[in-house]
Design a protein around this motif. Structure first.
Motif, mmCIF file in Angstrom:
data_model
loop_
_atom_site.group_PDB
_atom_site.id
_atom_site.type_symbol
_atom_site.label_atom_id
_atom_site.label_comp_id
_atom_site.label_asym_id
_atom_site.label_seq_id
_atom_site.Cartn_x
_atom_site.Cartn_y
_atom_site.Cartn_z
ATOM 1 N N ALA A 3 9.025 -4.632 7.523
ATOM 2 C CA ALA A 3 10.309 -4.910 7.066
ATOM 3 C C ALA A 3 11.696 -4.680 7.389
ATOM 4 O O ALA A 3 12.647 -5.500 7.961
ATOM 5 C CB ALA A 3 10.154 -5.531 5.459
ATOM 6 N N THR A 4 11.571 -3.385 7.476
ATOM 7 C CA THR A 4 12.837 -2.708 7.717
ATOM 8 C C THR A 4 13.168 -2.865 9.577
ATOM 9 O O THR A 4 14.314 -3.020 9.485
ATOM 10 C CB THR A 4 12.789 -0.995 7.579
ATOM 11 N N THR A 5 12.028 -2.825 10.198
ATOM 12 C CA THR A 5 12.289 -3.138 11.483
ATOM 13 C C THR A 5 12.824 -4.642 11.626
ATOM 14 O O THR A 5 13.948 -4.941 12.619
ATOM 15 C CB THR A 5 10.919 -3.033 12.417
ATOM 16 N N ILE A 47 8.428 -12.097 6.782
ATOM 17 C CA ILE A 47 8.089 -10.911 6.868
ATOM 18 C C ILE A 47 8.159 -10.085 5.586
ATOM 19 O O ILE A 47 7.352 -9.268 5.143
ATOM 20 C CB ILE A 47 8.664 -10.291 7.995
ATOM 21 N N ILE A 48 9.375 -10.049 5.080
ATOM 22 C CA ILE A 48 9.648 -9.457 3.908
ATOM 23 C C ILE A 48 8.906 -9.759 2.813
ATOM 24 O O ILE A 48 8.384 -8.911 1.845
ATOM 25 C CB ILE A 48 11.444 -9.393 3.380
ATOM 26 N N LEU A 49 8.644 -11.065 2.499
ATOM 27 C CA LEU A 49 7.862 -11.364 1.499
ATOM 28 C C LEU A 49 6.475 -10.998 1.649
ATOM 29 O O LEU A 49 5.564 -10.964 0.536
ATOM 30 C CB LEU A 49 8.023 -12.948 1.213
ATOM 31 N N LYS A 50 5.920 -11.107 2.835
ATOM 32 C CA LYS A 50 4.426 -10.648 3.099
ATOM 33 C C LYS A 50 4.008 -9.292 3.060
ATOM 34 O O LYS A 50 3.040 -8.731 3.281
ATOM 35 C CB LYS A 50 3.918 -11.438 4.247
ATOM 36 N N ASP A 51 5.216 -8.305 3.228
ATOM 37 C CA ASP A 51 5.230 -6.983 3.133
ATOM 38 C C ASP A 51 4.263 -6.251 1.868
ATOM 39 O O ASP A 51 4.858 -6.382 0.837
ATOM 40 C CB ASP A 51 6.402 -5.980 3.438
ATOM 41 N N LYS A 54 3.636 -1.687 -0.235
ATOM 42 C CA LYS A 54 3.821 -1.046 -1.642
ATOM 43 C C LYS A 54 3.080 -1.811 -2.709
ATOM 44 O O LYS A 54 3.574 -2.801 -2.911
ATOM 45 C CB LYS A 54 5.429 -0.466 -1.961
ATOM 46 N N ASN A 55 2.419 -1.259 -3.344
ATOM 47 C CA ASN A 55 1.563 -2.070 -4.585
ATOM 48 C C ASN A 55 2.649 -1.955 -5.857
ATOM 49 O O ASN A 55 3.107 -0.972 -6.303
ATOM 50 C CB ASN A 55 0.366 -1.577 -4.826
ATOM 51 N N TYR A 56 2.880 -3.031 -6.336
ATOM 52 C CA TYR A 56 3.830 -3.340 -7.455
ATOM 53 C C TYR A 56 2.782 -3.614 -8.798
ATOM 54 O O TYR A 56 2.006 -4.328 -8.449
ATOM 55 C CB TYR A 56 4.815 -4.219 -7.245
ATOM 56 N N PRO A 57 3.129 -3.152 -9.855
ATOM 57 C CA PRO A 57 2.164 -3.628 -10.978
ATOM 58 C C PRO A 57 2.529 -4.794 -11.380
ATOM 59 O O PRO A 57 3.491 -5.518 -11.322
ATOM 60 C CB PRO A 57 2.695 -2.615 -11.855
ATOM 61 N N GLU A 58 1.371 -5.627 -11.790
ATOM 62 C CA GLU A 58 1.852 -7.006 -12.368
ATOM 63 C C GLU A 58 2.336 -6.703 -13.789
ATOM 64 O O GLU A 58 2.447 -5.902 -14.446
ATOM 65 C CB GLU A 58 0.125 -7.412 -12.871
ATOM 66 N N LEU A 59 3.042 -7.971 -14.001
ATOM 67 C CA LEU A 59 3.776 -8.129 -15.276
ATOM 68 C C LEU A 59 2.774 -8.188 -16.374
ATOM 69 O O LEU A 59 1.796 -8.892 -16.363
ATOM 70 C CB LEU A 59 4.894 -9.081 -15.019
#
Length: 77
Positions: A3-5, A47-51, A54-59
């Motif tokens: 995403a940064t690229t 691309i940003i949304l599909k990145d 990093k695993n984020y916890p579920e709410l």
């Protein structure tokens, strides 16, 4: 692609568009860059949304929205 690229490439592309307009380049080239920029912006957003690097916890059940980058804001009230 990371995403940064994608963000760096899009920023450079949009800066080139502004520079081309300021130096008086051919209008056809400026229009081409202008009309292709929405597609590149949409591509970058996807691309940003599909990145998923990093695993984020579920709410939890009672959370409507939460911050994943700060521990003091992810705890339930």
């Amino acid at each position: 692609m990371k995403a940064t690229t994608a963000l760096i490439l899009l920023t450079i592309y949009l800066l080139i568009h502004v520079i081309l307009g300021q130096i008086g380049t051919s209008p056809i080239l400026i229009y081409f860059v202008f009309f292709t920029s929405p597609f590149l912006i949409i591509w970058t957003v996807l691309i940003i949304l599909k990145d998923k690097r990093k695993n984020y916890p579920e709410l939890s059940e009672n959370q409507e929205w939460g911050y994943a980058d700060r521990d003091d804001l992810t705890t339930d009230p």
